[in-house]
Design an enzyme around this catalytic site. Structure first.
Site, PDB file in Angstrom:
ATOM      1  CE  LYS A  30      -2.739   0.825   3.992  1.00 27.07           C
ATOM      2  NZ  LYS A  30      -2.454   2.156   4.562  1.00 27.07           N
ATOM      3  CB  SER A  31       3.356   2.532   2.168  1.00 26.11           C
ATOM      4  OG  SER A  31       3.193   2.601   3.139  1.00 26.11           O
ATOM      5  NE  ARG A  37       5.632   6.438   0.597  1.00 26.18           N
ATOM      6  CZ  ARG A  37       5.428   6.590   1.873  1.00 26.18           C
ATOM      7  NH1 ARG A  37       3.822   5.789   0.932  1.00 26.18           N
ATOM      8  NH2 ARG A  37       5.345   6.988   2.695  1.00 26.18           N
ATOM      9  N   GLY A  39      -4.980   8.075   5.702  1.00 29.99           N
ATOM     10  CA  GLY A  39      -4.229   9.361   6.446  1.00 29.99           C
ATOM     11  C   GLY A  39      -3.088   8.530   5.833  1.00 29.99           C
ATOM     12  CB  SER A  83       5.002  10.339  11.204  1.00 30.83           C
ATOM     13  OG  SER A  83       4.172  10.011  10.269  1.00 30.83           O
ATOM     14  CD  GLN A 120       0.110   8.099   7.252  1.00 32.79           C
ATOM     15  OE1 GLN A 120      -0.399   9.248   7.655  1.00 32.79           O
ATOM     16  NE2 GLN A 120      -0.105   6.769   6.865  1.00 32.79           N
ATOM     17  CG  ASP A 176       0.868   0.272   9.740  1.00 31.31           C
ATOM     18  OD1 ASP A 176       0.381   0.930  10.253  1.00 31.31           O
ATOM     19  OD2 ASP A 176       1.104   0.902   8.279  1.00 31.31           O
ATOM     20  CE  LYS A 228      -0.493   4.782  13.060  1.00 31.53           C
ATOM     21  NZ  LYS A 228       0.349   5.531  12.044  1.00 31.53           N
ATOM     22  NE  ARG A 235      -3.030  -1.403   8.734  1.00 37.45           N
ATOM     23  CZ  ARG A 235      -1.775  -1.563   7.549  1.00 37.45           C
ATOM     24  NH1 ARG A 235      -2.247  -3.431   7.079  1.00 37.45           N
ATOM     25  NH2 ARG A 235      -1.932  -1.710   6.334  1.00 37.45           N
TER      26      ARG A 235
HETATM   27  C1  S3P Z   1       2.565   5.273   6.455  1.00 39.86           C
HETATM   28  C2  S3P Z   1       3.200   5.375   7.276  1.00 39.86           C
HETATM   29  C3  S3P Z   1       2.415   4.501   8.883  1.00 39.86           C
HETATM   30  C4  S3P Z   1       1.920   3.582   8.679  1.00 39.86           C
HETATM   31  C5  S3P Z   1       0.815   3.964   7.023  1.00 39.86           C
HETATM   32  C6  S3P Z   1       1.171   3.735   6.002  1.00 39.86           C
HETATM   33  C7  S3P Z   1       3.070   5.606   5.050  1.00 39.86           C
HETATM   34  O1  S3P Z   1       1.953   5.863   8.975  1.00 39.86           O
HETATM   35  O2  S3P Z   1       1.146   3.657   9.925  1.00 39.86           O
HETATM   36  O3  S3P Z   1      -0.401   2.532   7.568  1.00 39.86           O
HETATM   37  O4  S3P Z   1       2.469   5.088   3.930  1.00 39.86           O
HETATM   38  O5  S3P Z   1       3.866   6.416   4.857  1.00 39.86           O
HETATM   39  P1  S3P Z   1       2.208   7.156  10.136  1.00 39.86           P
HETATM   40  O6  S3P Z   1       3.663   8.015   9.345  1.00 39.86           O
HETATM   41  O7  S3P Z   1       1.788   7.814  10.830  1.00 39.86           O
HETATM   42  O8  S3P Z   1       3.063   6.388  11.164  1.00 39.86           O
END
Ligand code: S3P
Length: 434
Positions: A18-19, A23, A91, A163, A165, A311, A338, A384
């Site tokens: 997913k991450s 990107r 998020g 973080s 994100q 996660d 979360k 999750r």
């Molecule tokens: C993510 C970063 C994490 C993670 C989220 C995905 C990302 O969040 O929990 O599911 O893709 O950068 P945080 O940066 O808020 O910890």
């Protein structure tokens, strides 16, 4: 509903990461030329980012279900959106898009579902304001109205919290700043953005604990093949590791060291897990993960491990409840912000299943080793939490019912079917409208 008596066996493949998909979409949109994504994750979260970029004028083609072609528009080709950009439950979509839009000279409004509107956004708003963007929120929460500026001011920023994100949001803004943007993190978080920037022709600079990027340099389109998502694989890894007699191979999983804490923690719990066929897929390390089930032992999970397994902690708490002895988790207050308050959700569900525990502000103390009684647990609409408790079913004495599972598609479409094929007796009876 999960019936007792299943056993995990065989070989499975989990969907793409997913991450990495978020990107790849965002960098592909900002690059010049055609970007191809293979093994794209068709989850609600990634589709939210894709739809937002389409609304910003980016042309995307989905030839087969798991392939996406993006006609990149460069930094100056995005158009002002007519509609709100709805990030749904995601998020990552909201925080990364806000960084990108901070450098675009028009107004955008980002919204999401009720859970996303409860999540903290000041962590990105505050540094993006320093870069010159104007962002309005409701006391630090979405909806966000972003008035982007071109060019943004460069930033030197020691992040107060770990973080990925936030880091990535600032990197997307930094790409559009006049000069170099430098960031330092208090602890290592997933580095997918930094790695992928290399593939798109933007080297990341390093200076001790600081890393930086040049603003204003064009990105070159790239081909991205997405590894299997370790966070999705984790549910199966944890459940197989904690079930004597289980034998499961999860193929083609990303094992990036900046987020493979689940592997390290399972090893520390005594799990029999081997990595086979380790190789690089683009800039990301990948392996087949072979798990032989057995008895685990409890351990202390300290704050330093939290960002590396952020996660996977709900799934790891299921392992903790099955392990012999006590497990403690500390420094995990981030879990409270979360998709749900994951500390609270896990504590409530585990107690319902007969597990003895203590809930702290920043963690939990779980006494493991007694298996699970059946019962009805609430996932609080959190994908999750739902999947973690589904896995508890393998070691339960009677059926476990999980409420409010509609958001599993957020990260893992096809979870129930895959889990059933791997040996989990799962029945889906509740399909609420999103
Ligand atoms: C993510 C970063 C994490 C993670 C989220 C995905 C990302 O969040 O929990 O599911 O893709 O950068 P945080 O940066 O808020 O910890």
């Amino acid at each position: 509903m999960i019936a007792p008596g299943g056993r995990l066996t065989g070989r499975i493949r989990v969907p793409g990461d997913k991450s990495i998909c978020h990107r790849a979409l965002l960098l592909g949109a900002l690059a010049t030329g055609e970007t191809h994504i293979t093994n794209f994750l068709e989850s609600a979260d990634c589709l939210a980012t894709l739809a937002a970029l389409q609304e910003l004028g980016v042309k995307m083609e989905r030839a087969e279900s798991s392939a996406v072609t993006i006609q990149g528009l460069g930094f100056e080709g995005l158009r002002s959106p007519v509609r709100e950009l709805n990030c749904g439950n995601s998020g990552t979509s909201m925080r990364l898009l806000t960084g990108l839009l901070a450098g675009q000279p028009f107004e955008s409004v980002l919204t999401g579902d009720a859970s996303l509107h409860r999540r903290p956004m000041l962590r990105i708003i505050e540094p993006l304001l320093r870069m010159g963007a104007v962002i309005k929120s409701t006391s630090g929460h979405a909806p966000l109205t972003v008035h982007g500026q071109r060019p943004l001011k460069p930033l030197r920023y020691a992040m107060p919290l770990a973080s990925a994100q936030v880091k990535s949001s600032l990197l997307f803004a930094g790409l559009q700043a006049e000069g170099e943007t430098w960031i330092k993190e208090p602890a290592t978080t997933r580095d997918h953005t930094e790695r992928m920037l290399g593939s798109f022709g933007c080297a990341v600079l390093r200076d001790g604990e600081w890393f930086g990027i040049y603003g204003g340099r064009a990105l070159r389109a790239a081909d991205v093949t997405v590894p299997g998502d370790l966070s999705s694989a984790a549910f199966f890894m944890v459940a197989a590791a904690a079930q004597p007699g289980a034998h499961l191979i999860v193929e083609g999983v990303g094992i990036n060291p900046s987020r493979n804490g689940v592997l390290r923690l399972l090893w520390d719990m005594g799990a029999d897990i081997r990595l086979l066929h380790e190789h690089m897929l683009g800039n990301e390390p990948v392996a087949d993960v072979e798990v032989h089930g057995g008895e685990l032992r409890g351990l202390d999970i300290g704050p330093e491990m939290v960002p590396l397994a952020i996660d996977e902690l709900p799934a790891l708490l299921i392992a903790a409840a099955l392990a012999q002895g006590v497990t403690t988790l500390r420094g995990a207050a981030e879990l409270r912000v979360k998709e749900s308050d994951r500390l609270q959700a896990m504590a409530m569900g585990l107690r319902t299943l007969g597990v003895e525990l203590q809930l702290w502000d920043d963690g939990l103390r779980v006494t493991g080793g007694n298996g699970f009684q059946g019962g009805e647990v609430d996932s609080f609409g959190d994908h999750r939490i739902a999947m973690a408790f589904a896995m508890a079913g393998l070691r339960a004495h009677s059926p476990i019912h999980i409420r409010d599972c509609r958001n599993v598609d957020t990260s893992f479409p096809g979870f129930a079917g895959l889990a059933r094929n791997a040996g989990l007796p799962i029945e889906v009876s509740e399909r609420l409208p999103p």
